[in-house]
Every structure is written in structure tokens, then in C-alpha cells.
Design a protein around this motif. Structure first.
Motif, PDB file in Angstrom:
ATOM      1  N   ASN A 220       0.829  -1.194   0.000  1.00 31.92           N
ATOM      2  CA  ASN A 220       0.000   0.000   0.000  1.00 31.92           C
ATOM      3  C   ASN A 220       0.871   1.255   0.000  1.00 31.92           C
ATOM      4  N   SER A 221       0.252   2.399  -0.120  1.00 31.83           N
ATOM      5  CA  SER A 221       0.997   3.656  -0.268  1.00 31.83           C
ATOM      6  C   SER A 221       1.861   3.961   0.952  1.00 31.83           C
ATOM      7  N   GLN A 222       1.349   3.690   2.139  1.00 29.57           N
ATOM      8  CA  GLN A 222       2.129   3.947   3.342  1.00 29.57           C
ATOM      9  C   GLN A 222       3.375   3.073   3.377  1.00 29.57           C
ATOM     10  N   GLU A 223       3.218   1.806   3.035  1.00 31.04           N
ATOM     11  CA  GLU A 223       4.360   0.889   3.023  1.00 31.04           C
ATOM     12  C   GLU A 223       5.396   1.320   1.987  1.00 31.04           C
ATOM     13  N   LEU A 224       4.936   1.724   0.813  1.00 29.37           N
ATOM     14  CA  LEU A 224       5.860   2.171  -0.219  1.00 29.37           C
ATOM     15  C   LEU A 224       6.575   3.456   0.192  1.00 29.37           C
ATOM     16  N   ASN A 225       5.877   4.332   0.897  1.00 28.43           N
ATOM     17  CA  ASN A 225       6.524   5.541   1.414  1.00 28.43           C
ATOM     18  C   ASN A 225       7.642   5.192   2.383  1.00 28.43           C
ATOM     19  N   GLU A 226       7.380   4.253   3.280  1.00 24.92           N
ATOM     20  CA  GLU A 226       8.395   3.831   4.255  1.00 24.92           C
ATOM     21  C   GLU A 226       9.592   3.202   3.557  1.00 24.92           C
ATOM     22  N   LEU A 227       9.314   2.330   2.588  1.00 18.52           N
ATOM     23  CA  LEU A 227      10.403   1.688   1.856  1.00 18.52           C
ATOM     24  C   LEU A 227      11.180   2.707   1.036  1.00 18.52           C
ATOM     25  N   GLY A 228      10.473   3.666   0.476  1.00 17.08           N
ATOM     26  CA  GLY A 228      11.134   4.705  -0.310  1.00 17.08           C
ATOM     27  C   GLY A 228      12.110   5.520   0.517  1.00 17.08           C
ATOM     28  N   LYS A 229      11.748   5.816   1.745  1.00 18.19           N
ATOM     29  CA  LYS A 229      12.661   6.555   2.621  1.00 18.19           C
ATOM     30  C   LYS A 229      13.927   5.748   2.900  1.00 18.19           C
ATOM     31  N   ALA A 230      13.758   4.441   3.078  1.00 15.15           N
ATOM     32  CA  ALA A 230      14.923   3.581   3.298  1.00 15.15           C
ATOM     33  C   ALA A 230      15.816   3.546   2.060  1.00 15.15           C
ATOM     34  N   VAL A 231      15.216   3.479   0.895  1.00 15.14           N
ATOM     35  CA  VAL A 231      15.983   3.476  -0.343  1.00 15.14           C
ATOM     36  C   VAL A 231      16.749   4.785  -0.499  1.00 15.14           C
ATOM     37  N   GLU A 232      16.103   5.883  -0.203  1.00 14.65           N
ATOM     38  CA  GLU A 232      16.782   7.183  -0.289  1.00 14.65           C
ATOM     39  C   GLU A 232      17.959   7.249   0.675  1.00 14.65           C
ATOM     40  N   GLU A 233      17.779   6.729   1.873  1.00 18.15           N
ATOM     41  CA  GLU A 233      18.846   6.742   2.864  1.00 18.15           C
ATOM     42  C   GLU A 233      20.031   5.911   2.386  1.00 18.15           C
ATOM     43  N   ALA A 234      19.757   4.734   1.852  1.00 19.11           N
ATOM     44  CA  ALA A 234      20.835   3.901   1.328  1.00 19.11           C
ATOM     45  C   ALA A 234      21.514   4.570   0.144  1.00 19.11           C
ATOM     46  N   GLY A 235      20.718   5.257  -0.662  1.00 17.43           N
ATOM     47  CA  GLY A 235      21.263   5.932  -1.829  1.00 17.43           C
ATOM     48  C   GLY A 235      22.254   7.021  -1.491  1.00 17.43           C
ATOM     49  N   LYS A 236      22.192   7.540  -0.280  1.00 12.46           N
ATOM     50  CA  LYS A 236      23.162   8.549   0.147  1.00 12.46           C
ATOM     51  C   LYS A 236      24.522   7.926   0.432  1.00 12.46           C
ATOM     52  N   GLN A 237      24.527   6.615   0.702  1.00 12.74           N
ATOM     53  CA  GLN A 237      25.770   5.921   1.038  1.00 12.74           C
ATOM     54  C   GLN A 237      26.352   5.153  -0.139  1.00 12.74           C
ATOM     55  N   ALA A 238      25.505   4.696  -1.020  1.00 16.44           N
ATOM     56  CA  ALA A 238      25.944   3.838  -2.126  1.00 16.44           C
ATOM     57  C   ALA A 238      26.076   4.642  -3.415  1.00 16.44           C
ATOM     58  N   GLU A 239      26.947   4.177  -4.281  1.00 22.24           N
ATOM     59  CA  GLU A 239      27.092   4.791  -5.591  1.00 22.24           C
ATOM     60  C   GLU A 239      25.964   4.374  -6.522  1.00 22.24           C
ATOM     61  N   GLN A 240      25.527   3.136  -6.395  1.00 22.25           N
ATOM     62  CA  GLN A 240      24.404   2.606  -7.157  1.00 22.25           C
ATOM     63  C   GLN A 240      23.477   1.856  -6.209  1.00 22.25           C
ATOM     64  N   THR A 241      22.185   2.096  -6.350  1.00 17.56           N
ATOM     65  CA  THR A 241      21.198   1.418  -5.520  1.00 17.56           C
ATOM     66  C   THR A 241      20.180   0.734  -6.425  1.00 17.56           C
ATOM     67  N   PHE A 242      20.084  -0.579  -6.282  1.00 16.53           N
ATOM     68  CA  PHE A 242      19.138  -1.368  -7.068  1.00 16.53           C
ATOM     69  C   PHE A 242      17.968  -1.779  -6.180  1.00 16.53           C
ATOM     70  N   VAL A 243      16.762  -1.665  -6.725  1.00 18.39           N
ATOM     71  CA  VAL A 243      15.548  -2.046  -6.009  1.00 18.39           C
ATOM     72  C   VAL A 243      14.780  -3.031  -6.887  1.00 18.39           C
ATOM     73  N   LEU A 244      14.488  -4.215  -6.353  1.00 18.78           N
ATOM     74  CA  LEU A 244      13.783  -5.246  -7.107  1.00 18.78           C
ATOM     75  C   LEU A 244      12.525  -5.676  -6.364  1.00 18.78           C
ATOM     76  N   PHE A 245      11.398  -5.625  -7.048  1.00 17.94           N
ATOM     77  CA  PHE A 245      10.140  -6.101  -6.473  1.00 17.94           C
ATOM     78  C   PHE A 245       9.935  -7.553  -6.876  1.00 17.94           C
ATOM     79  N   ASN A 246       9.675  -8.398  -5.878  1.00 14.12           N
ATOM     80  CA  ASN A 246       9.518  -9.832  -6.096  1.00 14.12           C
ATOM     81  C   ASN A 246       8.089 -10.309  -5.810  1.00 14.12           C
ATOM     82  N   ASN A 247       7.166  -9.377  -5.575  1.00 13.56           N
ATOM     83  CA  ASN A 247       5.764  -9.736  -5.300  1.00 13.56           C
ATOM     84  C   ASN A 247       5.017  -9.871  -6.629  1.00 13.56           C
TER      85      ASN A 247
END
Length: 283
Positions: A220-247
Motif C-alpha cells: 500500500n501507499s504507506q508501506e511504499l513511502n516507508e520503503l522509499g525513505k529507506a531506499v533514499e537513505e541507502a542511496g546517500k551511502q551507495a554509488e548505485q542502488t538497485f531495487v527489485l520487487f519480487n511480489n
């Protein structure tokens, strides 16, 4: 750089042009990265690898799962005379992707019974030696690697051996589930979103439709918002950030990935020229 995609390109009808027989090409008009899971079931022949490399854009990236024998999943006879032979065949199959600049990473996903023991740590060292020429992501599926007494040592080990930590979102249902820990251990970060279908997560793999049940989930939108914040945080540390949906099993992965792309305001460049509007109509 954040790149979002799906695990596999064959089960996403919303992405394909009508009656398309070129699913990977259609897929690559929407997403810049995909997980190649066919390599888990068999080391793919040269003709397949050449085809997939050729029919994707120049900047397209593959996250390639390791062949099942390399991570202890294989049950039954191996087509190879030894584990060393299996590793060599796998290296030969993966090298063309690296040479073409299309290897995002190799993904070694270990089985739920692969717990945190000295023997298994040694197994990871052997994997690193065998695949030293590649960027390798490690995905654990046993909670022991993240227990308080081992957690820091786990991440120190991954960093020391230049392993990418596979950051997973998945149902929490016992030892066979790992927690969501947003820890970056290499210049590349990898997220894999398996859904949160707790009731189905422990479905026996010998059940005929276990895969359809286990990965049936719509974020749902709330869950995706939470995951998006985590991805953004990791993106500040990594040169490349890959996100794969397996659902994938309910047809939710592509739409969830598109929604996350919108939330993160990420624009993908260098996609295949054919473009189909996921939400209806042609662009």
C-alpha cells in the motif's frame, strides 16, 4: 543513482505490447534493471545470454542469481562433475554481461537452513574466492545472521569481503525470515521486496502453487513511502542502488515499482524506445 525493477521479465502482462513475443524488450522500455532468475535453475547457454544482452539498451543492468548448486539448494543430480566445474560454467555464463557493462551484481541467495556457523562462514569465503571477479550480493534467509551477538560481525564480514548486503522486506514469521535492516556494506546497495504475506511465507516448496501463494502481496501507499525513505537513505551511502520487487504472483510488482518510482521522483534514462503507459493508453 537509484534503479528500480522486477524479478524476472516474463510475468508482467501490463508491460507488454499486444501479442508481444519480445517481453524483455518491452520490459526494458519501463525499467532499467531486472533480476535474471533463470540462471538459478540452470546455467544458461551462450545463445540465451547473447540474446538477452543484445536486446536490451546499452545501460541496462542484470542482477544475476547464482546457479542453485553454488548456494546449496540443489537436490538431485548435478549436470557438472564437481562444484568447481559448476562455478567455472557459471563464471563463463556471467562474464559476457560484465564485459558488456550490464552486470549490476551476482546475487547469492542462501537457503533458510544456511545459518550462522563457522562452516557456513567458510562457505561464503569460498564463494568469494570463486567469484572474485564479480560484484556479489549475499542474501541470508536465516535469522541467526542478524541476532544481536552476530549482527555486527555479519556486516563487518560482508564489508571485509566486499559483499553487497541484500536488504530484504519480507514477512516476519520465524527463523526463516530476516529482519529489514538498512545496512549498506559496499559501493552498491541492493533491495529486494518480497511482500508481507505472513500467512503464506512458510508454504512448503513442494506444494504445487507455493510460489503463487508466497509472493501474493500488494504494497500500500504507506508501506511504499516507508520503503522509499529507506531506499533514499541507502542511496546517500551507495554509488548505485538497485531495487527489485519480487511480489509477482498477483501482478502487483510492476505497479508497485512504478509507484515507488513516482514517490522517489526518479527518472530512468536510456530505456528501450518502445514505451507503453502502464496505466492505460500509448505514449
Amino acid at each position: 543513482m537509484i534503479q528500480i525493477g522486477l524479478t524476472g521479465w516474463g510475468d508482467h502482462p501490463d508491460l507488454y505490447q499486444s501479442n508481444s513475443k519480445q517481453k524483455l524488450q518491452d520490459y526494458s522500455a519501463h525499467f532499467p534493471v531486472v533480476e535474471l532468475d533463470a540462471m538459478f535453475y540452470a546455467v544458461q547457454p551462450k545463445r540465451n545470454n547473447d540474446k538477452w544482452i543484445t536486446e536490451t539498451p546499452s545501460d541496462f543492468q542484470f542482477i544475476i542469481k547464482t546457479y542453485q548448486q553454488l548456494t546449496g539448494h540443489l537436490r538431485g543430480d548435478s549436470p557438472f562433475d564437481s562444484l568447481d566445474d559448476a562455478f567455472e560454467a557459471y563464471r563463463v555464463a556471467v562474464r559476457p554481461y560484465k564485459e558488456a557493462g550490464k552486470l549490476g551484481a551476482v546475487l547469492a541467495q542462501y537457503p533458510p537452513w544456511f545459518d550462522c556457523t563457522k562452516e557456513n562462514v567458510d562457505t561464503l569465503r569460498q564463494l568469494r574466492d570463486q567469484l572474485e571477479e564479480f560484484d556479489v550480493a549475499i542474501e541470508f534467509r536465516h535469522q541467526s545472521w542478524y541476532e544481536d551477538r552476530y549482527r555486527d560481525k555479519t556486516f563487518d564480514f560482508l564489508r571485509e569481503h566486499h559483499f553487497i548486503h541484500s536488504i530484504c522486506d519480507e514477512p516476519q514469521s520465524g527463523e526463516g525470515s530476516i529482519p529489514f535492516i538498512n545496512e549498506v556494506t559496499a559501493p552498491k546497495a541492493l533491495f529486494r521486496f518480497h511482500g508481507r504475506n505472513v500467512a503464506a511465507w512458510q508454504t512448503p516448496v513442494n506444494r504445487k502453487n507455493w510460489r503463487e501463494i508466497r509472493y501474493l502481496y500488494d504494497y500500500n501507499s504507506q508501506e511504499l513511502n516507508e520503503l522509499g525513505k529507506a531506499v533514499e537513505e541507502a542511496g546517500k551511502q551507495a554509488e548505485q542502488t538497485f531495487v527489485l520487487f519480487n511480489n509477482n504472483s498477483g501482478g502487483h510488482a510492476a505497479k508497485n515499482a512504478k509507484k515507488l518510482q513516482q514517490l522517489l521522483d526518479v527518472e530512468f534514462v536510456g530505456l528501450a524506445p518502445k514505451q507503453l503507459d502502464l496505466f492505460g493508453g500509448n505514449e
